[in-house]
Design a protein around this motif. Sequence first.
Motif: not given
Length: 200
Positions: A97-102, A166-184
Amino acid sequence: MSPKQHRGEVTSDLLLDAALRLYTESGEQGVTVTAVTRTSGVSLGSLYHHFGSLDGLLTALTERWTGRLFEQLVGALPRNGTAREGIRAVVGAYLAFVRDHPGAALLVHSPRADRHLMARGREVRDAQAPVVSAMALWIQPRIDAGEVAPLPGPLLEALVLGPVVAVARRHLSGIRDVDLDEAARILPERIWRSISAEGP
Protein backbone atom coordinates in the motif's frame (compact mmCIF):
# COMPACT_ATOMS: atom_id res chain seq x y z
CA MET A 1 -29.54 5.15 -5.48
CA SER A 2 -31.43 8.14 -6.84
CA PRO A 3 -29.94 10.30 -9.64
CA LYS A 4 -29.45 13.12 -7.10
CA GLN A 5 -27.56 10.82 -4.72
CA HIS A 6 -25.45 9.55 -7.60
CA ARG A 7 -24.55 13.11 -8.65
CA GLY A 8 -23.64 13.91 -5.04
CA GLU A 9 -21.38 10.87 -4.85
CA VAL A 10 -19.68 11.77 -8.15
CA THR A 11 -19.12 15.34 -6.92
CA SER A 12 -17.65 14.11 -3.62
CA ASP A 13 -15.32 11.75 -5.49
CA LEU A 14 -14.13 14.55 -7.78
CA LEU A 15 -13.30 16.73 -4.78
CA LEU A 16 -11.57 13.90 -2.88
CA ASP A 17 -9.56 12.82 -5.92
CA ALA A 18 -8.47 16.41 -6.58
CA ALA A 19 -7.46 16.90 -2.95
CA LEU A 20 -5.35 13.72 -3.01
CA ARG A 21 -3.67 14.75 -6.27
CA LEU A 22 -2.79 18.15 -4.78
CA TYR A 23 -1.63 16.61 -1.50
CA THR A 24 0.59 14.17 -3.39
CA GLU A 25 2.12 16.95 -5.47
CA SER A 26 2.52 19.69 -2.85
CA GLY A 27 1.66 18.42 0.61
CA GLU A 28 -1.05 19.83 2.83
CA GLN A 29 -0.12 23.42 2.00
CA GLY A 30 -1.00 22.73 -1.64
CA VAL A 31 -4.55 21.72 -0.77
CA THR A 32 -6.28 25.09 -0.87
CA VAL A 33 -9.92 25.84 -1.64
CA THR A 34 -8.90 27.53 -4.89
CA ALA A 35 -6.65 24.67 -5.98
CA VAL A 36 -9.25 22.00 -5.14
CA THR A 37 -12.11 23.72 -6.97
CA ARG A 38 -9.89 24.46 -9.97
CA THR A 39 -8.47 20.92 -10.16
CA SER A 40 -11.82 19.18 -9.60
CA GLY A 41 -13.96 21.51 -11.69
CA VAL A 42 -16.42 21.58 -8.78
CA SER A 43 -17.84 24.81 -7.40
CA LEU A 44 -16.89 26.31 -4.05
CA GLY A 45 -20.51 25.94 -2.91
CA SER A 46 -20.45 22.21 -3.63
CA LEU A 47 -17.24 21.76 -1.65
CA TYR A 48 -18.84 23.41 1.39
CA HIS A 49 -22.11 21.57 0.84
CA HIS A 50 -20.46 18.14 0.85
CA PHE A 51 -17.67 18.65 3.38
CA GLY A 52 -18.45 21.81 5.35
CA SER A 53 -14.91 23.14 5.04
CA LEU A 54 -11.50 22.41 3.61
CA ASP A 55 -10.63 20.73 6.91
CA GLY A 56 -13.71 18.54 6.52
CA LEU A 57 -12.57 17.55 3.03
CA LEU A 58 -9.10 16.59 4.28
CA THR A 59 -10.58 14.65 7.18
CA ALA A 60 -12.86 12.72 4.81
CA LEU A 61 -9.90 12.06 2.52
CA THR A 62 -7.82 10.72 5.42
CA GLU A 63 -10.67 8.50 6.59
CA ARG A 64 -11.27 7.20 3.05
CA TRP A 65 -7.67 6.08 2.58
CA THR A 66 -7.27 4.76 6.12
CA GLY A 67 -10.32 2.63 5.42
CA ARG A 68 -8.84 1.41 2.14
CA LEU A 69 -5.58 0.50 3.86
CA PHE A 70 -7.39 -1.56 6.50
CA GLU A 71 -9.57 -3.23 3.87
CA GLN A 72 -6.38 -4.22 2.03
CA LEU A 73 -4.96 -5.72 5.23
CA VAL A 74 -8.09 -7.74 5.96
CA GLY A 75 -8.29 -8.85 2.33
CA ALA A 76 -4.72 -10.13 2.54
CA LEU A 77 -5.43 -12.52 5.42
CA PRO A 78 -5.36 -16.11 4.15
CA ARG A 79 -8.68 -17.85 4.87
CA ASN A 80 -7.29 -21.08 6.20
CA GLY A 81 -3.64 -20.17 6.59
CA THR A 82 -1.55 -20.21 9.72
CA ALA A 83 -0.99 -17.14 11.87
CA ARG A 84 2.57 -17.00 10.60
CA GLU A 85 1.30 -16.87 7.00
CA GLY A 86 -1.19 -14.22 8.03
CA ILE A 87 1.54 -12.01 9.51
CA ARG A 88 3.54 -12.30 6.29
CA ALA A 89 0.47 -11.40 4.22
CA VAL A 90 -0.47 -8.39 6.37
CA VAL A 91 3.07 -6.98 6.42
CA GLY A 92 3.34 -7.43 2.66
CA ALA A 93 -0.05 -5.80 2.05
CA TYR A 94 0.78 -2.82 4.27
CA LEU A 95 4.12 -2.13 2.61
CA ALA A 96 2.59 -2.67 -0.86
CA PHE A 97 0.00 0.00 0.00
CA VAL A 98 2.81 2.42 0.92
CA ARG A 99 4.62 1.65 -2.34
CA ASP A 100 1.54 1.72 -4.59
CA HIS A 101 -0.22 4.74 -3.06
CA PRO A 102 2.56 7.04 -1.83
CA GLY A 103 0.42 10.19 -1.61
CA ALA A 104 -2.38 8.45 0.27
CA ALA A 105 0.14 6.66 2.51
CA LEU A 106 1.81 9.97 3.32
CA LEU A 107 -1.57 11.44 4.29
CA VAL A 108 -2.54 8.42 6.41
CA HIS A 109 0.78 8.65 8.30
CA SER A 110 0.83 12.46 8.54
CA PRO A 111 0.78 14.65 11.65
CA ARG A 112 -2.72 15.71 10.52
CA ALA A 113 -3.92 12.09 10.72
CA ASP A 114 -2.25 11.71 14.13
CA ARG A 115 -3.96 14.87 15.42
CA HIS A 116 -7.30 13.61 14.12
CA LEU A 117 -6.80 10.28 15.89
CA MET A 118 -5.80 11.97 19.16
CA ALA A 119 -8.72 14.39 19.06
CA ARG A 120 -11.38 11.87 18.00
CA GLY A 121 -9.86 8.56 19.00
CA ARG A 122 -13.08 6.85 20.10
CA GLU A 123 -14.96 8.00 17.00
CA VAL A 124 -12.13 6.91 14.69
CA ARG A 125 -11.92 3.55 16.44
CA ASP A 126 -15.67 3.03 16.14
CA ALA A 127 -15.46 3.74 12.39
CA GLN A 128 -12.71 1.12 12.09
CA ALA A 129 -14.60 -1.41 14.22
CA PRO A 130 -15.71 -3.69 11.35
CA VAL A 131 -12.13 -4.09 10.13
CA VAL A 132 -10.71 -4.53 13.63
CA SER A 133 -13.42 -7.12 14.32
CA ALA A 134 -12.58 -9.00 11.12
CA MET A 135 -8.93 -9.19 12.14
CA ALA A 136 -9.87 -10.25 15.67
CA LEU A 137 -12.16 -12.98 14.31
CA TRP A 138 -9.28 -14.21 12.17
CA ILE A 139 -6.72 -14.29 14.98
CA GLN A 140 -8.93 -15.67 17.81
CA PRO A 141 -9.05 -19.29 16.55
CA ARG A 142 -5.27 -19.20 16.26
CA ILE A 143 -5.02 -18.03 19.87
CA ASP A 144 -7.46 -20.76 20.93
CA ALA A 145 -5.35 -23.35 19.08
CA GLY A 146 -2.24 -22.28 21.00
CA GLU A 147 -0.53 -20.88 17.92
CA VAL A 148 -0.60 -17.22 19.02
CA ALA A 149 0.12 -15.96 22.54
CA PRO A 150 -3.07 -14.98 24.41
CA LEU A 151 -2.34 -11.26 24.51
CA PRO A 152 -4.87 -8.42 24.67
CA GLY A 153 -6.04 -7.37 21.18
CA PRO A 154 -4.55 -3.86 21.30
CA LEU A 155 -1.15 -5.28 22.26
CA LEU A 156 -1.27 -7.85 19.46
CA GLU A 157 -2.14 -5.05 17.05
CA ALA A 158 0.79 -2.96 18.33
CA LEU A 159 3.24 -5.87 18.03
CA VAL A 160 2.13 -6.71 14.49
CA LEU A 161 1.60 -3.24 13.01
CA GLY A 162 3.97 -1.13 15.12
CA PRO A 163 7.19 -2.15 13.33
CA VAL A 164 5.49 -1.89 9.92
CA VAL A 165 4.15 1.59 10.64
CA ALA A 166 7.61 2.68 11.79
CA VAL A 167 9.19 1.47 8.53
CA ALA A 168 6.42 3.13 6.51
CA ARG A 169 6.89 6.47 8.29
CA ARG A 170 10.64 6.30 7.82
CA HIS A 171 10.24 5.57 4.11
CA LEU A 172 7.60 8.29 3.61
CA SER A 173 9.68 10.90 5.44
CA GLY A 174 12.31 10.64 2.74
CA ILE A 175 14.74 8.55 4.77
CA ARG A 176 15.15 5.74 2.27
CA ASP A 177 17.66 3.68 4.24
CA VAL A 178 15.23 0.74 4.51
CA ASP A 179 14.07 -0.93 1.32
CA LEU A 180 10.37 -1.83 1.42
CA ASP A 181 10.94 -5.19 -0.27
CA GLU A 182 13.70 -6.02 2.20
CA ALA A 183 11.43 -5.02 5.09
CA ALA A 184 8.68 -7.27 3.68
CA ARG A 185 11.16 -10.16 3.76
CA ILE A 186 12.63 -9.55 7.22
CA LEU A 187 9.84 -8.13 9.38
CA PRO A 188 7.25 -10.94 9.24
CA GLU A 189 9.48 -13.51 10.92
CA ARG A 190 10.63 -11.06 13.59
CA ILE A 191 7.03 -10.02 14.27
CA TRP A 192 5.92 -13.64 14.34
CA ARG A 193 8.45 -14.42 17.06
CA SER A 194 6.97 -11.63 19.20
CA ILE A 195 3.42 -13.03 19.11
CA SER A 196 4.04 -16.77 18.81
CA ALA A 197 2.72 -18.79 21.74
CA GLU A 198 6.12 -20.45 21.83
CA GLY A 199 7.76 -17.12 22.55
CA PRO A 200 10.89 -15.60 21.00
